[in-house]
Design an enzyme around this catalytic site. Structure first.
Site, PDB file in Angstrom:
ATOM      1  N   SER A  66     -27.305 -85.110 -68.517  1.00  0.00           N
ATOM      2  CA  SER A  66     -26.640 -83.807 -68.444  1.00  0.00           C
ATOM      3  C   SER A  66     -25.381 -83.691 -69.288  1.00  0.00           C
ATOM      4  O   SER A  66     -24.331 -83.258 -68.798  1.00  0.00           O
ATOM      5  CB  SER A  66     -26.264 -83.478 -67.003  1.00  0.00           C
ATOM      6  OG  SER A  66     -27.383 -83.106 -66.342  1.00  0.00           O
ATOM      7  N   ASP A 120     -27.255 -80.004 -62.104  1.00  0.00           N
ATOM      8  CA  ASP A 120     -26.410 -80.688 -63.084  1.00  0.00           C
ATOM      9  C   ASP A 120     -24.977 -80.173 -63.046  1.00  0.00           C
ATOM     10  O   ASP A 120     -24.019 -80.937 -63.096  1.00  0.00           O
ATOM     11  CB  ASP A 120     -26.967 -80.486 -64.498  1.00  0.00           C
ATOM     12  CG  ASP A 120     -28.403 -80.956 -64.628  1.00  0.00           C
ATOM     13  OD1 ASP A 120     -28.885 -81.621 -63.692  1.00  0.00           O
ATOM     14  OD2 ASP A 120     -29.030 -80.665 -65.660  1.00  0.00           O
TER      15      ASP A 120
HETATM   16  P1  NG1 Z   1     -32.186 -82.716 -67.132  1.00  0.00           P
HETATM   17  O1  NG1 Z   1     -32.841 -84.006 -66.920  1.00  0.00           O
HETATM   18  O2  NG1 Z   1     -30.700 -82.797 -67.243  1.00  0.00           O
HETATM   19  O3  NG1 Z   1     -32.800 -81.904 -68.232  1.00  0.00           O
HETATM   20  C1  NG1 Z   1     -33.421 -80.890 -65.617  1.00  0.00           C
HETATM   21  C2  NG1 Z   1     -32.729 -79.620 -65.127  1.00  0.00           C
HETATM   22  C3  NG1 Z   1     -32.200 -79.787 -63.693  1.00  0.00           C
HETATM   23  C4  NG1 Z   1     -33.297 -80.312 -62.763  1.00  0.00           C
HETATM   24  C5  NG1 Z   1     -33.939 -81.580 -63.386  1.00  0.00           C
HETATM   25  C6  NG1 Z   1     -35.111 -82.104 -62.598  1.00  0.00           C
HETATM   26  C7  NG1 Z   1     -31.784 -78.724 -67.219  1.00  0.00           C
HETATM   27  C8  NG1 Z   1     -30.538 -78.530 -68.028  1.00  0.00           C
HETATM   28  N1  NG1 Z   1     -31.608 -79.326 -66.019  1.00  0.00           N
HETATM   29  O4  NG1 Z   1     -32.433 -81.876 -65.757  1.00  0.00           O
HETATM   30  O5  NG1 Z   1     -31.700 -78.555 -63.236  1.00  0.00           O
HETATM   31  O6  NG1 Z   1     -34.264 -79.343 -62.501  1.00  0.00           O
HETATM   32  O7  NG1 Z   1     -34.423 -81.317 -64.711  1.00  0.00           O
HETATM   33  O8  NG1 Z   1     -34.727 -82.512 -61.325  1.00  0.00           O
HETATM   34  O9  NG1 Z   1     -32.875 -78.338 -67.611  1.00  0.00           O
END
Ligand code: NG1
Length: 356
Positions: free
Chosen positions: A116, A162
């Site tokens: 994140s 995040d």
């Molecule tokens: P990351 O892994 O930071 O891309 C994404 C989503 C979160 C959450 C997770 C799965 C974004 C920026 N964040 O996280 O909100 O849904 O996947 O748990 O897409």
């Protein structure tokens, strides 16, 4: 190399920073109104801010060595500048007058590993604006604005995990988050444990498109009587759904139960079991793992002192997180990484932060 002194022509007016996050349990639950347990990373994003000498906005990323400049009625192109501009525009929409600014950014949060870095930038920027301009903004509202910056300006349809983690978590406690109510509380890591995070070296290429596909698949059961999968407590209740919704829903319902159990306070061994179960469910039911993440988790589990391991973040690449007994992290991470990279892979340890 542009230093803050050369960029600002002297010291900036304020500095602010925010961490990335590692999610320990509760994956793909945030956009289902569910529960999660992230911790903050030791790596942080720092911003420095000062009012501009003219009517333009100037952003500089020392990590990317990239500049963005635009007039007050202009906008930042896609890239790091769009996150910063999003924060500025949303604060303006709250009724705060934001003057043209110079913004300098630097980060050691790894980009593209599922830690994140985008939330860290948004939260650091909103903290910087709050400090510079002195308006009221509590940390939950700040997380909501940061999420909107990501959705409306960076065009990523994300959940709230995040930004809540970056705004409210710390490194030594997990942050229990209820994505529906945004209730949250710090909960200690299981006693005598620490975490390892290893990047698989595989970029999360499909993460965007597959993420949206999974969101849509989870949305389908809502057409029935439940508002969101968070409202389903009995795992058997989803068994009659057609595929693939049945398996997607099964992951979300069981993952929420795992988070609720872990947040109550369980032994280190049980926490590790819940992490392993989460990974198997993400692999088999939610289908967001890839062979490299499965191998890396297996190698982590095989190390002395490791209690459990799972992919962290959206999946399709990125990093794995493991829980291990305190004092074992350095050795276990190094041994797992050496075995993983033996086949020419490009893994790297993110936590414990390598000292070099
Ligand atoms: P990351 O892994 O930071 O891309 C994404 C989503 C979160 C959450 C997770 C799965 C974004 C920026 N964040 O996280 O909100 O849904 O996947 O748990 O897409």
């Amino acid at each position: 190399m542009v230093t803050t002194d050369s960029f600002f022509g002297g010291p900036p007016e304020v500095h602010a920073s925010a961490p990335g996050r590692v999610n320990l349990l509760g994956e793909h639950t945030d956009y289902n109104d569910g529960f999660m347990l992230p911790v903050a990373t030791p790596q942080r994003t720092t911003v420095a801010l000062a009012r501009s000498n003219d009517d333009h906005f100037y952003f500089y990323s020392s990590t990317l060595d990239a500049n963005v400049t635009f007039a007050p009625n202009g906008s930042a192109p896609a890239g790091f500048g769009s996150y910063i501009e999003g924060c500025i525009r949303l604060v303006e929409a709250e009724g705060v007058q934001v003057p043209p600014l110079r913004v300098w950014v630097s980060t050691d949060v790894p980009v593209g590993s599922g830690l994140s870095s985008s939330a860290a930038l948004e939260v650091a920027m909103l903290r910087g604006l709050r400090q510079l301009l002195g308006f009221e903004l509590d940390d939950v509202k700040l997380a909501r604005l940061a999420q909107r910056a990501e959705i409306e300006y960076a065009r990523v349809n994300c959940g709230i995990m995040d930004q809540m983690a970056s705004s409210l978590a710390d490194e030594s406690n997990m942050l229990f988050i209820d994505a529906r109510t945004l209730e949250h509380r710090l909960a200690p890591l299981p006693e005598g444990t620490e975490i390892i995070v290893i990047d698989s070296g595989v970029a999360r290429k499909l993460a965007g498109s597959k993420y949206n596909e999974r969101r849509a698949e989870c949305g389908k059961p809502r057409a029935s009587s439940v508002k969101a999968l968070r409202d389903v407590q009995d795992p058997e209740a989803v068994e009659a759904l057609p595929e693939p919704q049945r398996r997607r829903a099964r992951h979300v319902v069981r993952e929420n139960l795992r988070v609720l159990e872990a947040a109550e306070g369980v032994s280190a061994e049980r926490f590790g079991e819940l992490m392993n179960a989460s990974h198997y469910s993400l692999r088999d039911d939610y289908e967001v793992s890839i062979p490299e993440l499965d191998v890396l988790c297996e190698l982590l589990r095989a190390q002395e002192g490791v209690l459990g391991a799972r992919l962290t973040g959206a999946g399709f690449g990125g990093a794995c997180v493991a829980l291990c007994r305190a004092g074992h992290a350095q050795q276990a991470a190094a041994a797992a990484l050496a075995a993983y990279n033996r086949d020419g892979r490009q893994g790297r340890i993110l936590i414990p932060v390598p000292t070099e």
